[in-house]
Design an enzyme around this catalytic site. Structure first.
Site, mmCIF file in Angstrom:
data_model
loop_
_atom_site.group_PDB
_atom_site.id
_atom_site.type_symbol
_atom_site.label_atom_id
_atom_site.label_comp_id
_atom_site.label_asym_id
_atom_site.label_seq_id
_atom_site.Cartn_x
_atom_site.Cartn_y
_atom_site.Cartn_z
ATOM 1 N N CYS A 35 23.514 -18.890 51.601
ATOM 2 C CA CYS A 35 23.195 -18.463 50.222
ATOM 3 C C CYS A 35 23.739 -19.439 49.167
ATOM 4 O O CYS A 35 23.282 -19.416 48.022
ATOM 5 C CB CYS A 35 23.727 -17.065 49.954
ATOM 6 S SG CYS A 35 22.992 -15.836 51.046
ATOM 7 N N HIS A 55 24.057 -16.291 42.108
ATOM 8 C CA HIS A 55 23.342 -15.914 43.331
ATOM 9 C C HIS A 55 23.081 -14.407 43.244
ATOM 10 O O HIS A 55 23.973 -13.629 42.920
ATOM 11 C CB HIS A 55 24.203 -16.250 44.542
ATOM 12 C CG HIS A 55 23.663 -15.698 45.818
ATOM 13 N ND1 HIS A 55 22.338 -15.828 46.166
ATOM 14 C CD2 HIS A 55 24.258 -14.998 46.826
ATOM 15 C CE1 HIS A 55 22.148 -15.233 47.334
ATOM 16 N NE2 HIS A 55 23.291 -14.722 47.747
ATOM 17 N N ASN A 113 18.181 -10.177 47.859
ATOM 18 C CA ASN A 113 18.901 -11.422 48.121
ATOM 19 C C ASN A 113 17.957 -12.389 48.844
ATOM 20 O O ASN A 113 17.614 -12.163 50.003
ATOM 21 C CB ASN A 113 20.137 -11.102 48.972
ATOM 22 C CG ASN A 113 20.997 -12.319 49.248
ATOM 23 O OD1 ASN A 113 20.571 -13.456 49.028
ATOM 24 N ND2 ASN A 113 22.190 -12.089 49.736
HETATM 25 N N1 COA Z 1 21.521 3.516 53.118
HETATM 26 C C1 COA Z 1 22.380 4.523 53.195
HETATM 27 N N2 COA Z 1 23.640 4.368 53.612
HETATM 28 C C2 COA Z 1 24.030 3.155 53.970
HETATM 29 C C3 COA Z 1 23.170 2.034 53.920
HETATM 30 C C4 COA Z 1 21.868 2.260 53.477
HETATM 31 N N3 COA Z 1 20.949 1.276 53.395
HETATM 32 N N4 COA Z 1 23.848 0.965 54.327
HETATM 33 C C5 COA Z 1 25.078 1.367 54.618
HETATM 34 N N5 COA Z 1 25.198 2.689 54.413
HETATM 35 C C6 COA Z 1 26.357 3.553 54.610
HETATM 36 C C7 COA Z 1 27.390 2.967 55.543
HETATM 37 O O1 COA Z 1 27.016 3.180 56.891
HETATM 38 C C8 COA Z 1 28.619 3.739 55.158
HETATM 39 O O2 COA Z 1 28.575 4.962 55.781
HETATM 40 P P1 COA Z 1 29.910 5.626 56.418
HETATM 41 O O3 COA Z 1 30.861 5.771 55.271
HETATM 42 O O4 COA Z 1 29.416 6.886 56.995
HETATM 43 O O5 COA Z 1 30.371 4.612 57.424
HETATM 44 C C9 COA Z 1 28.426 3.974 53.662
HETATM 45 O O6 COA Z 1 27.038 3.722 53.387
HETATM 46 C C10 COA Z 1 29.274 3.087 52.777
HETATM 47 O O7 COA Z 1 29.134 1.765 53.251
HETATM 48 P P2 COA Z 1 29.872 0.592 52.550
HETATM 49 O O8 COA Z 1 29.642 -0.640 53.357
HETATM 50 O O9 COA Z 1 31.276 0.977 52.215
HETATM 51 O O10 COA Z 1 29.049 0.536 51.175
HETATM 52 P P3 COA Z 1 29.247 -0.446 50.002
HETATM 53 O O11 COA Z 1 29.425 0.297 48.742
HETATM 54 O O12 COA Z 1 30.240 -1.518 50.336
HETATM 55 O O13 COA Z 1 27.835 -1.158 49.906
HETATM 56 C C11 COA Z 1 26.787 -3.193 50.575
HETATM 57 C C12 COA Z 1 27.316 -1.840 51.022
HETATM 58 C C13 COA Z 1 26.282 -3.924 51.812
HETATM 59 C C14 COA Z 1 25.659 -2.969 49.591
HETATM 60 C C15 COA Z 1 27.927 -3.997 49.918
HETATM 61 O O14 COA Z 1 29.065 -3.974 50.732
HETATM 62 C C16 COA Z 1 27.569 -5.402 49.642
HETATM 63 O O15 COA Z 1 26.667 -5.683 48.882
HETATM 64 N N6 COA Z 1 28.308 -6.352 50.217
HETATM 65 C C17 COA Z 1 28.046 -7.743 50.016
HETATM 66 C C18 COA Z 1 26.857 -8.116 50.800
HETATM 67 C C19 COA Z 1 26.280 -9.403 50.355
HETATM 68 O O16 COA Z 1 26.133 -9.643 49.202
HETATM 69 N N7 COA Z 1 25.959 -10.235 51.327
HETATM 70 C C20 COA Z 1 25.357 -11.458 51.104
HETATM 71 C C21 COA Z 1 26.303 -12.391 50.471
HETATM 72 S S1 COA Z 1 25.524 -13.900 50.328
#
Ligand code: COA
Length: 320
Positions: A114, A247, A277
């Site tokens: 990315c 980004h 993304n």
């Molecule tokens: N729909 C519903 N629930 C979902 C889900 C979805 N699409 N994806 C994950 N969950 C659930 C998880 O399983 C978790 O459940 P649990 O508590 O029962 O285990 C819950 O939601 C919370 O997950 P968590 O990972 O703590 O959520 P979050 O607030 O951190 O958001 C992301 C998840 C992935 C959106 C976030 O962590 C993120 O954006 N991270 C950076 C990712 C990124 O930018 N990557 C590329 C970088 S270049």
């Protein structure tokens, strides 16, 4: 007079197929509301089965050439930032070179996931400064839909396909224009945070694996520090910034980074809601759409910052 790499043109291309969050509700335990609240994403584009990264990149490049009033044979070098090239080799860049009808110069890919477009801009700037090339076509193009595990709700809802392109030209100028500061970083100790379990080790293309939460925390910290470092190298401060072009991974990362930098959200180009993304394509897409919307104007000071798998992260300060 100082030699500077100045932007001559910008363009983008998005595949026709728009996939709204609601499409995932049919096959996954997820909701439009969850995706929007946690990531800011409302929809993304997915490439057609016969459409590959070089096709997207070629269309974005042609749009940038049209804007600059240049033809492909006016270009000295093509650098493509991608992690999803059509094939293991040759490079997507040489495929785009051929599709554009370019019969001179040289072309190669850069792979920093990315952060790839920032690394590609830095490369182009270095080539212009060293006299290796004068006009460089810098493309970010991805088809991440091909490396998504459509059963993994933690990743498949976050990514999309697209391409953007910028043409840089070396000009001797007294003006404070073009690329003014660059900061690049990587740290392979974080490799398990975001990777694709494919390639030579598995003999398959593989799928994205991500520790979303841990990555989120690294992202805000590292994006703010690299933006600060690039501004320092450019001799600029936060007050000089007209636009942050981040980004586009997650609106909460974008907001957290802007807050850490002390820059208000009305100075941030945001496209994540429409594209998700798009990895290395995300910054050139945001640049092109920011210009199209009338946000980015000649003379504006921009900070482009990105982080991705590796981890690799960096920022470029440029005056449009
Ligand atoms: N729909 C519903 N629930 C979902 C889900 C979805 N699409 N994806 C994950 N969950 C659930 C998880 O399983 C978790 O459940 P649990 O508590 O029962 O285990 C819950 O939601 C919370 O997950 P968590 O990972 O703590 O959520 P979050 O607030 O951190 O958001 C992301 C998840 C992935 C959106 C976030 O962590 C993120 O954006 N991270 C950076 C990712 C990124 O930018 N990557 C590329 C970088 S270049």
């Amino acid at each position: 007079m100082t030699l500077r790499a100045i932007v001559r043109g910008v363009g983008h291309y998005l595949p026709d197929r728009i996939v709204p969050n609601s499409e995932f509700e049919a096959t996954l335990d997820t909701t439009d509301e969850w995706i929007k609240t946690r990531s800011g994403i409302e929809c993304r584009h997915f490439a057609a089965p016969d459409e590959f990264t070089s096709d997207l990149g070629t269309k974005a490049a042609q749009a940038a050439l049209d804007m600059a009033g240049l033809s492909a044979n006016d270009i000295d070098a093509v650098i493509v930032a991608t992690s999803t090239p059509d094939m293991t080799f040759p490079s997507a860049a040489t495929m785009i070179q051929e599709k554009l009808g370019m019969e001179r110069g040289f072309a190669f890919d850069v792979q920093a996931v990315c952060a790839g477009f920032v690394f590609a801009l830095a490369n182009a700037n270095g080539m212009i400064m060293s006299g290796q090339a004068n006009r460089v076509l810098v493309i970010g193009a991805e088809t991440f839909s091909r490396i998504l595990d459509m059963t993994d709700r933690g990743t498949c809802v976050l990514f999309g396909d697209g391409a953007g392109a910028v043409i840089l030209e070396g000009q001797d100028t007294d003006a404070d224009r073009g690329i003014l500061g660059v900061d690049l970083n990587s740290d392979g100790r974080y490799r398990d945070m975001l990777y694709v379990d494919g390639g030579m080790t598995s003999g398959q293309t593989g799928f994205i694996k991500m520790q979303g939460n841990a990555l989120f925390r690294q992202a805000v910290e590292k994006l703010a520090s690299t933006a600060d470092a690039a501004l320092l190298k450019a001799g600029k401060t936060h007050e000089d910034v007209d636009w942050i072009v981040p980004h586009q991974a997650n609106i909460r990362i974008i907001q957290g980074t802007a807050k850490k930098l002390g820059v208000s959200m009305d100075k941030v180009v945001v496209t994540v809601q429409d594209h998700g993304n798009t990895s290395a394509a995300s910054i050139p897409l945001a640049l092109s759409i920011g210009v199209q919307r009338g946000q980015i104007k000649p003379g504006d000071l921009l900070v482009a910052e990105a982080i991705g798998g590796g981890l690799a992260w960096g920022a470029v300060v440029l005056r449009w």
